[in-house]
Design an enzyme around this catalytic site. Sequence first.
Site, PDB file in Angstrom:
ATOM      1  N   TYR A 181       1.339  -1.543  -0.096  1.00 28.86           N
ATOM      2  CA  TYR A 181      -0.404   0.055  -0.149  1.00 28.86           C
ATOM      3  C   TYR A 181       0.696   1.041   0.176  1.00 28.86           C
ATOM      4  CZ  TYR A 181      -3.713  -3.467   1.806  1.00 28.86           C
ATOM      5  OH  TYR A 181      -4.671  -3.928   1.803  1.00 28.86           O
TER       6      TYR A 181
ATOM      7  N   HIS B 100       0.772 -11.301   1.601  1.00 26.71           N
ATOM      8  CA  HIS B 100      -0.323 -11.103   1.508  1.00 26.71           C
ATOM      9  C   HIS B 100      -1.474 -12.052   0.289  1.00 26.71           C
ATOM     10  CE1 HIS B 100      -1.739  -6.650   0.297  1.00 26.71           C
ATOM     11  NE2 HIS B 100      -3.161  -7.152   0.243  1.00 26.71           N
TER      12      HIS B 100
END
Length: 263
Positions: free
Chosen positions: A55, A111
């Site tokens: 991110y 992730h």
Amino acid sequence: MTIPALPLPKAADGTPVEMPLLGFGTWQLHGDSAYQAVRDALEAGYRHLDTATMYGNEAEVGRALRDSGVQRDQVFITTKLPAERAGQERRTIEASLRDLGVDAIDLWLIHWPPHRGRSVPVWQAFVEAREAGLTRAIGVSNYDSAEIDELTAETGVTPAVNQIRFGPSLYDPAVLTAHRERGVVLEGYSPFKTTNLHDPALTRIAATHGVDPARVVLRWHIQHEIVVIPKSKTPERIARNADLTNFVLTEEEMQAIDALGSR
């Protein structure tokens, strides 16, 4: 009435780990927008922040937490290792800790499943990070049951959490049961993107309780004991999404929302 938390396996030092069912997602939030959104979320009462290496906003999340005045031990922090960082686990979590400005995170997730069968060595590195006290709990994201079972079989350690795309239209009781049978907490992301907030069932239930359909979706997650992490950068919406404690969905309403997954 407050938003409850779910117990996870104890940290390596034996201290309890509890994951709030409502968290604040930070995907696609960057720079000053990320910083201010997290400040607004903490002001609104969120005590669970979800970020990730990919991110690119861990530094802003950490700065917002420090500037908020909320004590570190009052906030549950999740971040994630990108699949392409397989083999660089220790370096990646140490960078996350520096950017977040914390000594340890509360939950570290893989992730996405790494390619070419690399999940097991990555997971072993996660176990080592937990044992070293760099993270209090470890889990995965975007894994299916077979991939979770592989990690358990090869290492003897089951992920505490699996974060997947989820919402009423994706509801499948078999998926929820599969996680619970394994002792894995199900966490849903993109609760609104996966849901038609104009669906008559949701608008009817929302009108009954005097709330908006988004809060009905969030309350539905919480009553199923599914962790949910809505995201917004609008202060009013951030605060509204956290206002979930003054209404409860009936069993009939829960079933009506469940049925959205079978359409």
